[in-house]
Structures are given as C-alpha cells and as structure tokens.
Design a protein around this motif. Structure first.
Motif, PDB file in Angstrom:
ATOM      1  N   LEU A  14       0.804  -1.215   0.000  1.00  0.00           N
ATOM      2  CA  LEU A  14       0.000   0.000   0.000  1.00  0.00           C
ATOM      3  C   LEU A  14       0.843   1.274   0.000  1.00  0.00           C
ATOM      4  O   LEU A  14       0.628   2.174  -0.814  1.00  0.00           O
ATOM      5  N   THR A  15       1.824   1.350   0.874  1.00  0.00           N
ATOM      6  CA  THR A  15       2.669   2.546   0.949  1.00  0.00           C
ATOM      7  C   THR A  15       3.376   2.782  -0.381  1.00  0.00           C
ATOM      8  O   THR A  15       3.390   3.911  -0.894  1.00  0.00           O
ATOM      9  N   GLU A  16       3.925   1.736  -0.946  1.00  0.00           N
ATOM     10  CA  GLU A  16       4.621   1.841  -2.237  1.00  0.00           C
ATOM     11  C   GLU A  16       3.676   2.330  -3.336  1.00  0.00           C
ATOM     12  O   GLU A  16       4.030   3.218  -4.132  1.00  0.00           O
ATOM     13  N   ILE A  17       2.460   1.783  -3.378  1.00  0.00           N
ATOM     14  CA  ILE A  17       1.479   2.161  -4.404  1.00  0.00           C
ATOM     15  C   ILE A  17       1.097   3.631  -4.267  1.00  0.00           C
ATOM     16  O   ILE A  17       1.059   4.373  -5.249  1.00  0.00           O
ATOM     17  N   LEU A  18       0.839   4.069  -3.041  1.00  0.00           N
ATOM     18  CA  LEU A  18       0.430   5.456  -2.832  1.00  0.00           C
ATOM     19  C   LEU A  18       1.562   6.446  -3.113  1.00  0.00           C
ATOM     20  O   LEU A  18       1.332   7.513  -3.685  1.00  0.00           O
ATOM     21  N   LEU A  19       2.785   6.090  -2.728  1.00  0.00           N
ATOM     22  CA  LEU A  19       3.923   6.982  -2.987  1.00  0.00           C
ATOM     23  C   LEU A  19       4.254   7.074  -4.481  1.00  0.00           C
ATOM     24  O   LEU A  19       4.901   8.035  -4.913  1.00  0.00           O
ATOM     25  N   ALA A  20       3.801   6.097  -5.273  1.00  0.00           N
ATOM     26  CA  ALA A  20       4.076   6.096  -6.711  1.00  0.00           C
ATOM     27  C   ALA A  20       3.142   7.038  -7.484  1.00  0.00           C
ATOM     28  O   ALA A  20       3.357   7.291  -8.669  1.00  0.00           O
ATOM     29  N   ILE A  21       2.114   7.575  -6.820  1.00  0.00           N
ATOM     30  CA  ILE A  21       1.200   8.506  -7.495  1.00  0.00           C
ATOM     31  C   ILE A  21       1.902   9.855  -7.623  1.00  0.00           C
ATOM     32  O   ILE A  21       2.262  10.471  -6.620  1.00  0.00           O
ATOM     33  N   PRO A  22       2.096  10.339  -8.851  1.00  0.00           N
ATOM     34  CA  PRO A  22       2.782  11.627  -9.041  1.00  0.00           C
ATOM     35  C   PRO A  22       1.959  12.781  -8.437  1.00  0.00           C
ATOM     36  O   PRO A  22       0.731  12.733  -8.427  1.00  0.00           O
TER      37      PRO A  22
END
Length: 131
Positions: free
Chosen positions: A62-70
């Motif tokens: 989850l953290t990785e997915i959310l941080l990948a949003i520009p």
C-alpha cells in the motif's frame, strides 16, 4: 483516506472520505459497482478519476502504491473530488429550498430519484382470491 470493506459491499468510510475532501483509497475487491458510476450504470461519476483502488492481495504494498502517485495526478484527483463531492451530500432535514445553494446539496437525492425513475416497473401480479 483508507476505505476498507465494511460489513457489506460498501463502507461509510468511503462517503466520509469524500465529504472530508480526502481521496478515497478503496481496499476491497468486492466493490465492483459503485453508486452512479459510468459505464453500464449510465451514471455521471468516473470513480477512477478521484479514487485509488488497491487489490486486497496488494495491501502489503500500500505505501509503495500510494507513494508512486505523481503529485500532478494527486492534484487532478483532488480537483475532480471537489467537483463530485456534491453528489454525495443529501439535503438537510429532507427540505429542498428553491435557491441554488440548497439545490446543489440535493444532487444525491436527485440522482437516486432519477435512477429509480429509469428502472422498469415490474408487472403487477393480481392476488388470487381467498377461498
């Protein structure tokens, strides 16, 4: 705002997030149809424009997915969220006043009534006489 499944296929957290102005992060594989969504429902809401969906199998990322949003995409989602939030607000005390401000707050109710009006009316089956 994290929106895991509730006791059913929906959760009040989803609506709370929208009203609070937070981008809903849907953490449920069961939410396949959202209210008033585009497509087969013919509704006005394109949820992919203002929500993030994370498959249950990917929750550990989850953290990785959310941080990948520009940041630009996040800003677009927040702008879209501001535009659609009015569809999730119900009129106070069931009263719709004629002025424009109160009319905007009644869009959720209007959308429900419009959807119901489009549904086919089931045939009336006459009751059999009591013998």
């Amino acid at each position: 705002a994290l929106c895991p499944a509730g006791w059913s296929h929906w959760s009040p957290r989803f609506y709370d997030a929208i009203i609070a102005g937070a981008i809903p992060v849907i953490l449920s594989d069961e939410w396949d149809v959202l209210p008033f969504s585009q497509g087969s429902n013919g509704g006005p809401l394109a949820y992919e424009r203002f929500t993030v969906r994370v498959a249950e199998k990917d929750i550990d990322r989850l953290t990785e997915i959310l941080l990948a949003i520009p940041p630009e995409r996040e800003a677009q989602m927040r702008a879209e969220l501001q535009q659609v939030a009015k569809y999730f607000i119900y009129p106070k005390l069931g009263v719709i006043k004629p002025d424009n401000k109160e009319k905007t707050s009644a869009l959720a109710l209007e959308m429900i009534m419009s959807a119901l009006a489009k549904r086919p009316i089931p045939p009336v089956i006459p009751a059999s006489p009591i013998r």
